[in-house]
Motif scaffolding. Sequence first.
Motif, PDB file in Angstrom:
ATOM      1  N   LEU A   4      25.246   3.734 -59.453  1.00 43.95           N
ATOM      2  CA  LEU A   4      25.523   4.431 -60.937  1.00 43.95           C
ATOM      3  C   LEU A   4      24.827   5.866 -60.799  1.00 43.95           C
ATOM      4  CD1 LEU A   4      24.350   1.283 -63.064  1.00 43.95           C
ATOM      5  CD2 LEU A   4      26.726   2.280 -62.664  1.00 43.95           C
ATOM      6  N   LEU A   5      23.930   6.209 -60.307  1.00 44.87           N
ATOM      7  CA  LEU A   5      23.424   7.592 -60.338  1.00 44.87           C
ATOM      8  C   LEU A   5      24.428   8.511 -59.651  1.00 44.87           C
ATOM      9  CD1 LEU A   5      19.677   6.874 -59.582  1.00 44.87           C
ATOM     10  CD2 LEU A   5      20.184   7.581 -61.670  1.00 44.87           C
ATOM     11  N   THR A   6      25.041   8.011 -58.771  1.00 44.28           N
ATOM     12  CA  THR A   6      25.975   9.002 -57.975  1.00 44.28           C
ATOM     13  C   THR A   6      27.373   8.784 -58.235  1.00 44.28           C
ATOM     14  OG1 THR A   6      26.021   7.328 -56.122  1.00 44.28           O
ATOM     15  CG2 THR A   6      24.311   9.272 -56.179  1.00 44.28           C
ATOM     16  N   ALA A   7      27.969   8.029 -59.380  1.00 45.58           N
ATOM     17  CA  ALA A   7      29.311   7.707 -59.520  1.00 45.58           C
ATOM     18  C   ALA A   7      29.803   9.078 -60.314  1.00 45.58           C
ATOM     19  CB  ALA A   7      29.289   6.577 -60.624  1.00 45.58           C
ATOM     20  N   GLU A   8      31.068   9.216 -59.478  1.00 40.44           N
ATOM     21  CA  GLU A   8      31.841  10.281 -60.117  1.00 40.44           C
ATOM     22  C   GLU A   8      33.274  10.012 -60.221  1.00 40.44           C
ATOM     23  OE1 GLU A   8      31.069  14.606 -59.055  1.00 40.44           O
ATOM     24  OE2 GLU A   8      32.700  14.121 -57.506  1.00 40.44           O
ATOM     25  N   PRO A   9      34.044   9.996 -61.198  1.00 41.84           N
ATOM     26  CA  PRO A   9      33.510  10.520 -62.803  1.00 41.84           C
ATOM     27  C   PRO A   9      32.479   9.448 -63.389  1.00 41.84           C
ATOM     28  CG  PRO A   9      35.575   9.901 -62.918  1.00 41.84           C
ATOM     29  CD  PRO A   9      35.301   9.666 -61.557  1.00 41.84           C
ATOM     30  N   ALA A  10      31.596   9.759 -64.118  1.00 34.47           N
ATOM     31  CA  ALA A  10      30.663   8.910 -64.657  1.00 34.47           C
ATOM     32  C   ALA A  10      31.783   7.675 -65.499  1.00 34.47           C
ATOM     33  CB  ALA A  10      29.945   9.347 -65.741  1.00 34.47           C
ATOM     34  N   PRO A  11      31.936   6.460 -65.198  1.00 37.54           N
ATOM     35  CA  PRO A  11      32.842   5.487 -65.619  1.00 37.54           C
ATOM     36  C   PRO A  11      32.414   5.179 -67.063  1.00 37.54           C
ATOM     37  CG  PRO A  11      31.779   4.562 -63.904  1.00 37.54           C
ATOM     38  CD  PRO A  11      31.110   6.163 -64.145  1.00 37.54           C
ATOM     39  N   ALA A  12      33.251   5.580 -68.175  1.00 38.83           N
ATOM     40  CA  ALA A  12      32.920   5.136 -69.647  1.00 38.83           C
ATOM     41  C   ALA A  12      32.901   3.459 -69.760  1.00 38.83           C
ATOM     42  CB  ALA A  12      33.979   5.743 -70.483  1.00 38.83           C
ATOM     43  N   ALA A  13      33.389   2.767 -68.849  1.00 34.91           N
ATOM     44  CA  ALA A  13      33.599   1.396 -69.097  1.00 34.91           C
ATOM     45  C   ALA A  13      32.121   1.017 -68.840  1.00 34.91           C
ATOM     46  CB  ALA A  13      34.307   0.660 -68.111  1.00 34.91           C
ATOM     47  N   ASN A  14      31.295   1.548 -68.091  1.00 35.78           N
ATOM     48  CA  ASN A  14      29.905   1.163 -68.051  1.00 35.78           C
ATOM     49  C   ASN A  14      29.129   1.238 -69.256  1.00 35.78           C
ATOM     50  OD1 ASN A  14      30.091   0.258 -65.215  1.00 35.78           O
ATOM     51  ND2 ASN A  14      29.621   2.282 -64.360  1.00 35.78           N
ATOM     52  N   ASN A  15      29.417   1.778 -70.067  1.00 34.13           N
ATOM     53  CA  ASN A  15      28.732   2.073 -71.518  1.00 34.13           C
ATOM     54  C   ASN A  15      28.775   0.700 -72.002  1.00 34.13           C
ATOM     55  OD1 ASN A  15      28.099   4.484 -70.755  1.00 34.13           O
ATOM     56  ND2 ASN A  15      29.707   5.390 -72.078  1.00 34.13           N
ATOM     57  N   ARG A  16      29.966   0.046 -71.739  1.00 34.43           N
ATOM     58  CA  ARG A  16      30.126  -1.409 -72.467  1.00 34.43           C
ATOM     59  C   ARG A  16      29.435  -2.619 -71.663  1.00 34.43           C
ATOM     60  NH1 ARG A  16      35.008   0.815 -72.724  1.00 34.43           N
ATOM     61  NH2 ARG A  16      35.858  -0.382 -71.057  1.00 34.43           N
ATOM     62  N   ARG A  17      29.202  -2.158 -70.103  1.00 36.27           N
ATOM     63  CA  ARG A  17      28.599  -3.079 -69.182  1.00 36.27           C
ATOM     64  C   ARG A  17      27.091  -3.024 -69.172  1.00 36.27           C
ATOM     65  NH1 ARG A  17      31.685  -5.269 -65.019  1.00 36.27           N
ATOM     66  NH2 ARG A  17      29.974  -6.365 -64.739  1.00 36.27           N
ATOM     67  N   THR A  18      26.485  -1.982 -69.365  1.00 37.43           N
ATOM     68  CA  THR A  18      25.271  -1.792 -69.370  1.00 37.43           C
ATOM     69  C   THR A  18      24.448  -1.297 -70.703  1.00 37.43           C
ATOM     70  OG1 THR A  18      25.440   0.379 -68.691  1.00 37.43           O
ATOM     71  CG2 THR A  18      25.348  -1.099 -66.990  1.00 37.43           C
ATOM     72  N   VAL A  19      23.127  -1.592 -70.727  1.00 36.25           N
ATOM     73  CA  VAL A  19      22.353  -1.125 -71.824  1.00 36.25           C
ATOM     74  C   VAL A  19      21.396  -0.135 -71.061  1.00 36.25           C
ATOM     75  CG1 VAL A  19      22.760  -3.038 -73.328  1.00 36.25           C
ATOM     76  CG2 VAL A  19      20.776  -3.231 -71.871  1.00 36.25           C
ATOM     77  N   GLY A  20      20.903   0.845 -71.710  1.00 37.16           N
ATOM     78  CA  GLY A  20      19.827   1.691 -71.145  1.00 37.16           C
ATOM     79  C   GLY A  20      20.456   3.130 -71.348  1.00 37.16           C
ATOM     80  N   ASP A  21      19.794   4.164 -70.680  1.00 35.95           N
ATOM     81  CA  ASP A  21      19.891   5.611 -70.871  1.00 35.95           C
ATOM     82  C   ASP A  21      21.188   5.714 -70.182  1.00 35.95           C
ATOM     83  OD1 ASP A  21      20.023   8.195 -70.799  1.00 35.95           O
ATOM     84  OD2 ASP A  21      18.019   8.532 -70.029  1.00 35.95           O
ATOM     85  N   HIS A  22      22.440   5.781 -70.653  1.00 39.75           N
ATOM     86  CA  HIS A  22      23.587   6.037 -69.994  1.00 39.75           C
ATOM     87  C   HIS A  22      23.761   7.375 -69.471  1.00 39.75           C
ATOM     88  CE1 HIS A  22      25.066   2.494 -72.407  1.00 39.75           C
ATOM     89  NE2 HIS A  22      25.173   2.258 -71.264  1.00 39.75           N
ATOM     90  N   THR A  23      23.025   8.537 -69.739  1.00 42.68           N
ATOM     91  CA  THR A  23      22.769   9.742 -69.306  1.00 42.68           C
ATOM     92  C   THR A  23      22.542   9.984 -67.805  1.00 42.68           C
ATOM     93  OG1 THR A  23      20.751  10.383 -69.739  1.00 42.68           O
ATOM     94  CG2 THR A  23      22.658  10.916 -71.475  1.00 42.68           C
ATOM     95  N   LEU A  24      22.040   8.729 -67.247  1.00 49.19           N
ATOM     96  CA  LEU A  24      21.573   8.624 -66.003  1.00 49.19           C
ATOM     97  C   LEU A  24      23.072   8.379 -65.244  1.00 49.19           C
ATOM     98  CD1 LEU A  24      18.911   6.051 -65.990  1.00 49.19           C
ATOM     99  CD2 LEU A  24      18.621   8.584 -65.553  1.00 49.19           C
ATOM    100  N   ILE A  25      24.001   7.715 -65.736  1.00 46.53           N
ATOM    101  CA  ILE A  25      24.960   7.448 -64.795  1.00 46.53           C
ATOM    102  C   ILE A  25      26.057   8.841 -64.226  1.00 46.53           C
ATOM    103  CG2 ILE A  25      27.362   6.375 -64.908  1.00 46.53           C
ATOM    104  CD1 ILE A  25      26.482   4.450 -66.923  1.00 46.53           C
ATOM    105  N   GLY A  26      26.038   8.905 -63.154  1.00 43.10           N
ATOM    106  CA  GLY A  26      26.587  10.157 -62.544  1.00 43.10           C
ATOM    107  C   GLY A  26      25.747  11.462 -62.439  1.00 43.10           C
ATOM    108  N   SER A  27      24.298  11.113 -62.927  1.00 47.76           N
ATOM    109  CA  SER A  27      23.676  12.268 -62.842  1.00 47.76           C
ATOM    110  C   SER A  27      23.115  13.092 -61.473  1.00 47.76           C
ATOM    111  CB  SER A  27      22.320  12.119 -63.714  1.00 47.76           C
ATOM    112  OG  SER A  27      21.497  10.856 -63.421  1.00 47.76           O
ATOM    113  N   TRP A  28      23.148  11.991 -60.384  1.00 48.84           N
ATOM    114  CA  TRP A  28      23.025  12.288 -59.160  1.00 48.84           C
ATOM    115  C   TRP A  28      23.805  12.644 -58.069  1.00 48.84           C
ATOM    116  CZ3 TRP A  28      18.059   9.568 -57.113  1.00 48.84           C
ATOM    117  CH2 TRP A  28      16.765   9.690 -57.689  1.00 48.84           C
ATOM    118  N   ALA A  29      25.127  12.512 -58.761  1.00 54.11           N
ATOM    119  CA  ALA A  29      26.234  12.916 -57.985  1.00 54.11           C
ATOM    120  C   ALA A  29      26.421  14.200 -57.153  1.00 54.11           C
ATOM    121  CB  ALA A  29      27.669  12.649 -58.867  1.00 54.11           C
TER     122      ALA A  29
END
Length: 167
Positions: free
Chosen positions: A116-141
């Motif tokens: 999740l930290l390295t996903a590119e592009p940050a998949p919008a679908a994960n906003n529905r599949r996860t709860v928490g700080d969504h700004t983390l998704i893709g932030s380490w790509a």
Amino acid sequence: MRQFYRAVLLTNDHRLLGYVEPGTKLMEHAGIGHHLVQGIERLLGTPARVVWAGRAAPPQHNDETLYGTASSVAPLVAPEHGAIGRYLLNHDRRAFVDKATVLENETRHRVHPLPLLTAEPAPAANNRRTVGDHTLIGSWARALISVRDTVPDGFEQLKFDLIERRP
């Protein structure tokens, strides 16, 4: 549409080292203990730039996605056996995630931070599949990442609070 992913490893100067094909649907292989993610962790004993490259990512400067470009090099064989470190280290940001602190959902499933930290592009679908700080998704790509048992001095802990929702 299913999003296909490749875990792409790059050199420090962004040249392709190789890739591992974990498969479709990011959340299907993004659990702590998943054998393919553990194999990729074993490859990160030496720091490498990491991207969970999606097939549907926007094209790069050469009109091809990193997912497509990665197929120009040989796939990596992720080791099935060996030690796995407790900490994911981002050497660019001097930050780390302690996998032992990752929260579990009501079915005791824990999301592995690396995909999740390295996903590119940050998949919008994960906003529905996860709860928490969504700004983390893709932030380490594309960041320089390693997996270790110890944290070097000067690294700060990143709170990884993403939890997978269950239907």
